[in-house]
Design a protein around this motif. Structure first.
Motif, PDB file in Angstrom:
ATOM      1  N   TRP A  48       0.753  -0.899   0.206  1.00 31.40           N
ATOM      2  CA  TRP A  48       0.199   0.014  -0.094  1.00 31.40           C
ATOM      3  C   TRP A  48       0.807   1.185  -0.354  1.00 31.40           C
ATOM      4  CZ3 TRP A  48      -0.917   3.100   4.322  1.00 31.40           C
ATOM      5  CH2 TRP A  48      -1.857   4.323   4.304  1.00 31.40           C
ATOM      6  N   TYR A  94      -0.752  -0.309  -9.285  1.00 28.07           N
ATOM      7  CA  TYR A  94      -2.429  -0.288  -9.374  1.00 28.07           C
ATOM      8  C   TYR A  94      -3.307   1.107  -8.669  1.00 28.07           C
ATOM      9  CZ  TYR A  94      -2.279  -5.328 -10.513  1.00 28.07           C
ATOM     10  OH  TYR A  94      -1.503  -5.926 -10.493  1.00 28.07           O
ATOM     11  N   PHE A 105     -12.512   1.694   7.858  1.00 27.39           N
ATOM     12  CA  PHE A 105     -11.243   1.695   7.588  1.00 27.39           C
ATOM     13  C   PHE A 105     -11.529   1.320   6.567  1.00 27.39           C
ATOM     14  CE2 PHE A 105      -9.402   3.686  11.457  1.00 27.39           C
ATOM     15  CZ  PHE A 105      -9.832   2.358  12.487  1.00 27.39           C
ATOM     16  N   PRO A 106     -11.036   1.325   5.432  1.00 27.45           N
ATOM     17  CA  PRO A 106     -10.836   1.357   3.629  1.00 27.45           C
ATOM     18  C   PRO A 106     -10.107  -0.223   3.202  1.00 27.45           C
ATOM     19  CG  PRO A 106      -9.837   2.612   3.470  1.00 27.45           C
ATOM     20  CD  PRO A 106      -9.755   1.912   5.213  1.00 27.45           C
ATOM     21  N   PHE A 108     -10.394  -3.049  -0.229  1.00 28.98           N
ATOM     22  CA  PHE A 108     -10.246  -2.168  -1.918  1.00 28.98           C
ATOM     23  C   PHE A 108     -10.962  -2.920  -2.605  1.00 28.98           C
ATOM     24  CE2 PHE A 108      -6.304   0.403  -0.381  1.00 28.98           C
ATOM     25  CZ  PHE A 108      -6.190  -0.381   0.261  1.00 28.98           C
ATOM     26  N   TRP A 111     -10.474  -2.262  -8.312  1.00 24.73           N
ATOM     27  CA  TRP A 111      -8.625  -1.805  -9.203  1.00 24.73           C
ATOM     28  C   TRP A 111      -8.887  -1.158 -10.447  1.00 24.73           C
ATOM     29  CZ3 TRP A 111      -4.560  -3.647  -5.819  1.00 24.73           C
ATOM     30  CH2 TRP A 111      -5.257  -4.331  -4.593  1.00 24.73           C
ATOM     31  N   GLY A 112      -7.590  -1.244 -10.770  1.00 26.77           N
ATOM     32  CA  GLY A 112      -7.201  -1.044 -11.619  1.00 26.77           C
ATOM     33  C   GLY A 112      -6.600  -1.989 -13.031  1.00 26.77           C
TER      34      GLY A 112
ATOM     35  N   ASN B  32     -10.883  -6.821  10.798  1.00 28.64           N
ATOM     36  CA  ASN B  32     -10.585  -5.340   9.332  1.00 28.64           C
ATOM     37  C   ASN B  32      -9.792  -6.356   8.577  1.00 28.64           C
ATOM     38  OD1 ASN B  32     -12.691  -3.024  10.502  1.00 28.64           O
ATOM     39  ND2 ASN B  32     -10.565  -2.901  12.162  1.00 28.64           N
ATOM     40  N   TYR B  36      -8.131 -11.704  -0.925  1.00 35.52           N
ATOM     41  CA  TYR B  36      -8.367 -10.909  -2.958  1.00 35.52           C
ATOM     42  C   TYR B  36      -7.629 -12.536  -3.450  1.00 35.52           C
ATOM     43  CZ  TYR B  36      -8.334  -6.089  -1.339  1.00 35.52           C
ATOM     44  OH  TYR B  36      -8.809  -4.943  -0.247  1.00 35.52           O
ATOM     45  N   GLN B  38      -5.621 -13.122  -6.833  1.00 40.17           N
ATOM     46  CA  GLN B  38      -5.264 -12.992  -7.688  1.00 40.17           C
ATOM     47  C   GLN B  38      -4.747 -13.675  -9.176  1.00 40.17           C
ATOM     48  OE1 GLN B  38      -0.853 -10.619  -7.617  1.00 40.17           O
ATOM     49  NE2 GLN B  38      -1.791  -8.880  -9.097  1.00 40.17           N
ATOM     50  N   GLN B  42      -3.217 -10.577 -14.205  1.00 38.05           N
ATOM     51  CA  GLN B  42      -4.502  -9.417 -13.171  1.00 38.05           C
ATOM     52  C   GLN B  42      -4.176  -8.526 -12.326  1.00 38.05           C
ATOM     53  OE1 GLN B  42      -7.998 -11.847 -13.904  1.00 38.05           O
ATOM     54  NE2 GLN B  42      -7.238 -12.471 -15.335  1.00 38.05           N
ATOM     55  N   ALA B  43      -5.296  -7.283 -11.883  1.00 35.24           N
ATOM     56  CA  ALA B  43      -5.272  -7.383 -10.526  1.00 35.24           C
ATOM     57  C   ALA B  43      -5.943  -8.089  -9.015  1.00 35.24           C
ATOM     58  CB  ALA B  43      -5.906  -5.909 -10.834  1.00 35.24           C
ATOM     59  N   PRO B  44      -5.880  -7.593  -8.280  1.00 33.42           N
ATOM     60  CA  PRO B  44      -6.340  -8.851  -7.432  1.00 33.42           C
ATOM     61  C   PRO B  44      -7.703  -8.476  -7.834  1.00 33.42           C
ATOM     62  CG  PRO B  44      -4.314  -7.540  -6.467  1.00 33.42           C
ATOM     63  CD  PRO B  44      -4.178  -6.681  -7.738  1.00 33.42           C
ATOM     64  N   LEU B  46     -11.340  -8.436  -4.926  1.00 35.99           N
ATOM     65  CA  LEU B  46     -11.997  -8.489  -3.355  1.00 35.99           C
ATOM     66  C   LEU B  46     -12.964  -9.983  -3.345  1.00 35.99           C
ATOM     67  CD1 LEU B  46     -11.979  -7.471  -0.580  1.00 35.99           C
ATOM     68  CD2 LEU B  46     -13.884  -6.305  -1.504  1.00 35.99           C
ATOM     69  N   TYR B  49     -14.578  -8.668   2.580  1.00 34.78           N
ATOM     70  CA  TYR B  49     -14.175  -8.354   3.583  1.00 34.78           C
ATOM     71  C   TYR B  49     -15.023  -8.452   4.683  1.00 34.78           C
ATOM     72  CZ  TYR B  49     -19.082  -6.769   2.195  1.00 34.78           C
ATOM     73  OH  TYR B  49     -20.366  -6.524   2.147  1.00 34.78           O
ATOM     74  N   ASN B  53     -17.578 -11.386   5.400  1.00 32.79           N
ATOM     75  CA  ASN B  53     -18.038 -10.857   4.744  1.00 32.79           C
ATOM     76  C   ASN B  53     -18.378 -10.587   2.692  1.00 32.79           C
ATOM     77  OD1 ASN B  53     -20.537  -9.501   6.138  1.00 32.79           O
ATOM     78  ND2 ASN B  53     -18.923  -8.870   7.253  1.00 32.79           N
ATOM     79  N   TYR B  87      -4.121 -13.547  -1.711  1.00 31.33           N
ATOM     80  CA  TYR B  87      -3.873 -12.663  -0.412  1.00 31.33           C
ATOM     81  C   TYR B  87      -4.553 -11.932   1.099  1.00 31.33           C
ATOM     82  CZ  TYR B  87      -0.039 -11.914  -4.137  1.00 31.33           C
ATOM     83  OH  TYR B  87       0.769 -11.916  -5.099  1.00 31.33           O
ATOM     84  N   GLN B  89      -5.393  -9.363   3.643  1.00 32.58           N
ATOM     85  CA  GLN B  89      -4.945  -7.853   4.099  1.00 32.58           C
ATOM     86  C   GLN B  89      -5.771  -6.964   5.212  1.00 32.58           C
ATOM     87  OE1 GLN B  89      -7.477  -4.780   2.383  1.00 32.58           O
ATOM     88  NE2 GLN B  89      -6.225  -3.244   3.097  1.00 32.58           N
ATOM     89  N   TYR B  91      -6.572  -4.014   7.428  1.00 37.11           N
ATOM     90  CA  TYR B  91      -7.103  -2.551   7.572  1.00 37.11           C
ATOM     91  C   TYR B  91      -7.381  -1.726   8.417  1.00 37.11           C
ATOM     92  CZ  TYR B  91     -11.658  -4.493   6.395  1.00 37.11           C
ATOM     93  OH  TYR B  91     -12.922  -4.620   6.404  1.00 37.11           O
ATOM     94  N   SER B  92      -7.464  -2.641   9.549  1.00 37.42           N
ATOM     95  CA  SER B  92      -7.110  -2.095  11.003  1.00 37.42           C
ATOM     96  C   SER B  92      -5.871  -0.701  11.441  1.00 37.42           C
ATOM     97  CB  SER B  92      -7.030  -3.075  12.244  1.00 37.42           C
ATOM     98  OG  SER B  92      -7.022  -2.475  13.173  1.00 37.42           O
ATOM     99  N   ARG B  95      -3.003  -0.151   5.899  1.00 31.46           N
ATOM    100  CA  ARG B  95      -3.188  -1.084   5.451  1.00 31.46           C
ATOM    101  C   ARG B  95      -1.862  -2.322   5.082  1.00 31.46           C
ATOM    102  NH1 ARG B  95      -6.172   1.879   7.172  1.00 31.46           N
ATOM    103  NH2 ARG B  95      -6.562   3.938   5.706  1.00 31.46           N
ATOM    104  N   PHE B  97      -0.528  -6.034   3.489  1.00 30.92           N
ATOM    105  CA  PHE B  97      -1.157  -7.754   3.020  1.00 30.92           C
ATOM    106  C   PHE B  97      -0.096  -8.869   3.547  1.00 30.92           C
ATOM    107  CE2 PHE B  97      -4.071  -6.080  -1.317  1.00 30.92           C
ATOM    108  CZ  PHE B  97      -3.047  -4.679  -0.559  1.00 30.92           C
TER     109      PHE B  97
END
Lengths: 121, 106
Positions: A48, A94, A105-106, A108, A111-112, B32, B36, B38, B42-44, B46, B49, B53, B87, B89, B91-92, B95, B97
């Motif tokens: 990140w 990305y 908190f976020p 992702f 994604w691009g 949190n 993902y 991948q 390609q991009a990861p 989701l 979460y 969920n 992967y 990740q 986010y607490s 961020r 991975f």
């Protein structure tokens, strides 16, 4: 349906500045989301870089002194500047949208496709 | 920095098998955690979460569990399109991975 598309030079010279733009469609960059940059290199995996939202910008501590992010509302896009680059900054970059759930908190959720940036003379 | 450690690094499985991937946080991250998928080039994408969920459009064979420092992603019956790298990740605390688990054909 949100879509993100990175653009920028694929080659940057050492000590120069890496500049990328992420064009956003399907949603406004003024929406309450986190507009983020993540990079991926063989040596360091997924990293990140930082994020920008209505509240301002936050950057990953190891990169903080070299990173600036901004939003252009008129073009519905956001940007990344990374200064004083070295070969260690070579990676696929990305852009991503961060959404939050309960915690605020976020993670992702969009994604691009990513863009490869090579740092070399 | 909160370090996310995934195990195993590689998992060799056959289609139809049940797959369990693990992720451990170096400090509590509550729920949190996101997962993902991948694929090469390609991009990861989701999958999960809030630890458990499923994201929009993700098949029910993917499930997540855990809280605090221990998390699990389970694929109930592996399909051919599920061969990929996964992967976790957190986010607490900003961020970070995990290093990924590659699920490959046995």
């Amino acid at each position: 349906q949100v879509q993100l598309q990175e653009s920028g030079p694929g080659l940057v010279t050492p000590s120069g500045t890496l500049s990328l733009t992420c064009a956003v469609s399907g949603v406004s960059v003024t929406s309450p989301k986190y507009w983020s940059w993540v990079r991926q290199s063989p040596g360091k995996g997924l990293e990140w870089i930082g994020e920008i939202s209505l509240s301002g910008a936050d950057y990953n501590a190891p990169l903080k002194s070299r990173v600036t992010m901004s939003v252009d509302k008129s073009k519905n896009q956001f940007s990344l500047d990374l200064t004083s680059v070295t070969a260690a900054d070579t990676a696929v970059y990305y852009c991503a949208r961060g959404s939050s759930f309960n915690s605020g908190f976020p993670y992702f959720d969009s994604w691009g496709r990513g863009t490869l940036v090579i740092v070399s003379s | 920095e909160t370090v996310m450690t995934q195990s195993p690094a590689t998992l060799s499985v056959s289609p139809g098998e049940r797959v369990t991937l693990s992720c451990r946080a170096s400090q509590s991250v509550s729920i949190n955690v996101a997962w993902y998928q991948q694929k090469p080039g390609q991009a990861p994408r989701l999958l999960i979460y809030g630890a458990s969920n499923r994201a929009t459009g993700i098949p029910a064979r993917f499930s997540g569990s855990g809280s605090g420092t221990e998390f699990t992603l389970t694929i109930s019956s592996l399909q051919s399109e599920d061969f990929a790298t996964y992967y976790c990740q957190q986010y607490s605390h900003w961020r970070t991975f995990g290093q990924g688990t590659k699920v490959e054909v046995k």
